[in-house]
Design an enzyme around this catalytic site. Structure first.
Site, PDB file in Angstrom:
ATOM      1  NE  ARG A  58      17.156 -24.731 -54.423  1.00 51.61           N
ATOM      2  CZ  ARG A  58      17.358 -25.012 -53.449  1.00 51.61           C
ATOM      3  NH1 ARG A  58      17.854 -23.818 -52.891  1.00 51.61           N
ATOM      4  NH2 ARG A  58      16.108 -25.388 -52.516  1.00 51.61           N
ATOM      5  CD  GLU A  95       7.801 -28.405 -40.028  1.00 50.21           C
ATOM      6  OE1 GLU A  95       7.613 -27.578 -39.364  1.00 50.21           O
ATOM      7  OE2 GLU A  95       8.111 -27.993 -41.334  1.00 50.21           O
TER       8      GLU A  95
END
Length: 170
Positions: A58, A95
C-alpha cells in the site's frame, strides 16, 4: 478535508478483535484521493526530498502519485524475491515471527534525500526496517508520512530518530 470520513472501518478483520482501516473507500473517490495526495505534498514538500520510498504494497498506492505530484522519483521496497537486481535486505521481528524487506542495492545514490510514505503507521516495525534499508544504501532519511496512524500501538516510539506525521489518527 476530514479524511477519516472516507475510511471504512471493518471490525473483526482479518481476525477477531482487529478494527481494520480500509482505505479503498478513500481511493475510489477521485476528489478525496487527490486531496489526500495534495495534503501529503503540502507536508512533505518543505523537506525537499529527491525520492519517495514506499513499502509493499500500500505504500505504492500513495508513494507513486505523491512522487509524481512532487516531480521526483519513487523507489519501491519489496518482499524478497520480487526485485530482479542485486538487493539489500532487512529482517525484522513481527509479533509472531519475522519478515524481510528488500530494495535494489543501486536504487538510491548515497546522500539522496528520501521520505518514506505508507498508508498506515501501526507498531512501526515495517517503517523502522525500511529506514534501516535506506541507511544501508546511504540515503539521507528526512522523515516519514502516513495517511493513518494507530496511535494506541505507539509506532512513533520506534521512529524517534525521524520526523513523523500522519493525516488521520485513530
Amino acid at each position: 478535508m476530514d479524511f477519516k470520513e472516507h475510511i471504512r472501518v471493518i471490525n473483526d478483520f482479518p481476525k477477531e478483535g482487529i478494527s481494520y482501516k480500509d482505505i479503498t473507500t478513500l481511493l475510489r473517490n477521485g476528489e478525496v484521493f487527490r486531496a489526500s495526495i495534495d495534503a501529503l505534498v503540502e507536508r512533505i514538500k518543505p523537506w525537499q526530498p529527491e525520492v519517495i520510498v514506499g513499502p509493499e504494497a500500500r505504500g505504492f498506492l500513495l508513494g507513486a502519485p505523491l512522487a509524481y505530484a512532487l516531480g521526483i522519483g519513487f523507489v519501491p521496497v519489496r518482499k524478497p524475491g520480487k526485485l530482479p537486481g542485486k538487493t539489500v535486505r532487512e529482517t525484522y521481528a513481527l509479533e509472531y515471527g519475522f519478515d524481510t524487506l528488500a530494495v535494489h542495492a543501486d536504487a538510491i545514490a548515497p546522500g539522496t534525500r528520501v521520505v518514506i510514505v505508507d498508508d498506515l503507521l501501526a507498531t512501526g516495525g515495517t517503517m523502522l526496517a525500511t529506514a534501516n534499508l535506506m541507511k544501508k544504501i546511504g540515503a539521507d532519511m528526512l522523515g516519514m508520512g502516513f495517511l493513518i496512524e494507530l496511535t494506541f500501538l505507539n509506532g512513533r516510539e520506534k521512529l524517534t530518530e525521524y520526523p513523523v506525521f500522519s493525516l488521520v489518527q485513530y
